[in-house]
Motif scaffolding. Structure first.
Motif, short mmCIF file in Angstrom:
data_model
loop_
_atom_site.label_atom_id
_atom_site.label_comp_id
_atom_site.label_asym_id
_atom_site.label_seq_id
_atom_site.Cartn_x
_atom_site.Cartn_y
_atom_site.Cartn_z
N PRO A 5 22.33 8.77 2.58
CA PRO A 5 21.66 8.90 1.28
C PRO A 5 20.22 9.36 1.48
O PRO A 5 19.56 8.96 2.44
CB PRO A 5 21.73 7.48 0.71
N PRO A 6 19.71 10.21 0.57
CA PRO A 6 18.36 10.73 0.73
C PRO A 6 17.26 9.67 0.68
O PRO A 6 16.15 9.91 1.15
CB PRO A 6 18.22 11.71 -0.45
N SER A 7 17.59 8.52 0.13
CA SER A 7 16.58 7.46 0.02
C SER A 7 16.48 6.59 1.27
O SER A 7 15.60 5.73 1.36
CB SER A 7 16.90 6.56 -1.19
N SER A 57 15.22 9.07 -5.94
CA SER A 57 16.65 9.40 -5.84
C SER A 57 17.53 8.25 -6.31
O SER A 57 18.68 8.46 -6.70
CB SER A 57 16.99 9.76 -4.39
N GLN A 58 17.01 7.01 -6.28
CA GLN A 58 17.80 5.87 -6.75
C GLN A 58 17.79 5.77 -8.27
O GLN A 58 18.78 5.34 -8.88
CB GLN A 58 17.25 4.58 -6.13
N THR A 61 19.67 9.93 -11.66
CA THR A 61 21.03 10.32 -11.31
C THR A 61 21.52 11.38 -12.29
O THR A 61 20.90 11.66 -13.30
CB THR A 61 21.97 9.11 -11.37
N SER A 62 22.66 11.94 -11.97
CA SER A 62 23.24 12.97 -12.85
C SER A 62 23.70 12.39 -14.17
O SER A 62 23.95 13.13 -15.13
CB SER A 62 24.42 13.65 -12.14
N GLN A 112 18.15 -0.39 -1.26
CA GLN A 112 18.81 0.63 -0.44
C GLN A 112 20.23 0.23 -0.05
O GLN A 112 21.13 1.06 -0.03
CB GLN A 112 17.98 0.90 0.82
#
Length: 270
Positions: A5-7, A57-58, A61-62, A112
């Motif tokens: 994950p990017p985070s 990023s958390q 979201t889409s 996370q």
């Protein structure tokens, strides 16, 4: 192999820097020395930036804005630390960081690795976002106030019994500590007032079934803090009385937000 994950890396960097800053400050204060303000604030600024990158990023979201229990806690912790670092530029509040940095460390890691709650995503309408932002600022300022109140309680106790430890000897004078406490309380109460007003304006029904407990408890907290500030102004309330009222209002506020979210997301799953 699943992609990372990017985070992940920003969260780990933030947690590491929070831990290092806490250790440095804790060791200095335990010896009765003043905290190295520049160093711990510099570490904190980089940590908050990394924490914010992870939160980006958390949260986004889409499906809309994700504000489940754990992510919201991490967001408020980052806001509390950022507000404290800003206050450090002009006020002697760096002592608060030794208690607030661990909060950032824990929430960054939990956000996370913990499973998400079952909360619906929020449409990013400007009115709703302004209400959320004002609420977060209010919670952040009241968190700073309650940490200040707890430090003041310890300082009061140790000065009364004439055995101040290294940590207490590094505090500002008692009168300065009380002035800082009420400064945080005034700022938090103003933002809480604006948050409640924005809720009335932009939420369809603040007394809907899933919001009624939050609304009532938030209004009760607003009353408690209003009475405390009136008591300070008109009756000169201070010391243990001010601390008790601060803790009571804070508990109501935390129940309003985190209590209701915890029950809805992890117990009732709604």
């Amino acid at each position: 192999m699943l992609p990372l994950p990017p985070s992940l890396y920003p969260s780990l960097i933030a947690a590491l820097l929070y831990a290092v800053a806490t250790l440095i400050q804790g060791l200095r204060l335990s010896r009765g020395a003043r905290a190295d303000k520049r160093l711990i604030c510099a570490l904190g600024v980089v940590a908050v930036i990394a924490h914010s990158v992870a939160l980006g990023s958390q949260l986004l979201t889409s499906h809309g804005l994700n504000l489940d229990f754990i992510t919201a806690a991490s967001l408020i912790a980052a806001a509390v630390i950022a507000l404290t670092l800003l206050a450090c530029a002009s006020l002697p509040v760096e002592t608060l960081l030794v208690l607030i940095y661990p909060l950032g460390l824990v929430t960054a890691m939990v956000a996370q690795f913990a499973p998400p709650g079952t909360v619906p995503r929020i449409d990013e309408e400007p009115g709703i976002l302004s209400h959320i932002l004002l609420s977060i600022l209010a919670y952040g300022l009241f968190t700073m106030a309650v940490v200040q109140a707890l430090l003041l309680l310890v300082q009061n106790h140790q000065l009364k019994h004439k055995h101040p430890t290294g940590l207490i000897r590094a505090f500002p004078p008692l009168q300065t500590m009380e002035s800082l406490l009420f400064g945080f309380l005034w700022a938090g109460w103003i933002f809480l007032s604006a948050s409640l007003l924005s809720g009335w304006l932009f939420l369809e029904n603040m007394f809907a079934q899933h919001l009624v407990h939050k609304t009532l408890l938030s209004c009760l907290a607003w009353v408690v803090f209003a009475v405390l500030l009136w008591g300070r102004h008109r009756l000169g309330w201070r010391g243990h009385k001010a601390i008790r009222w601060t803790l009571a209002g804070f508990c109501l506020l935390m129940l309003a937000y985190f209590g209701s979210k915890l029950v809805r997301e992890y117990i009732l799953h709604i």
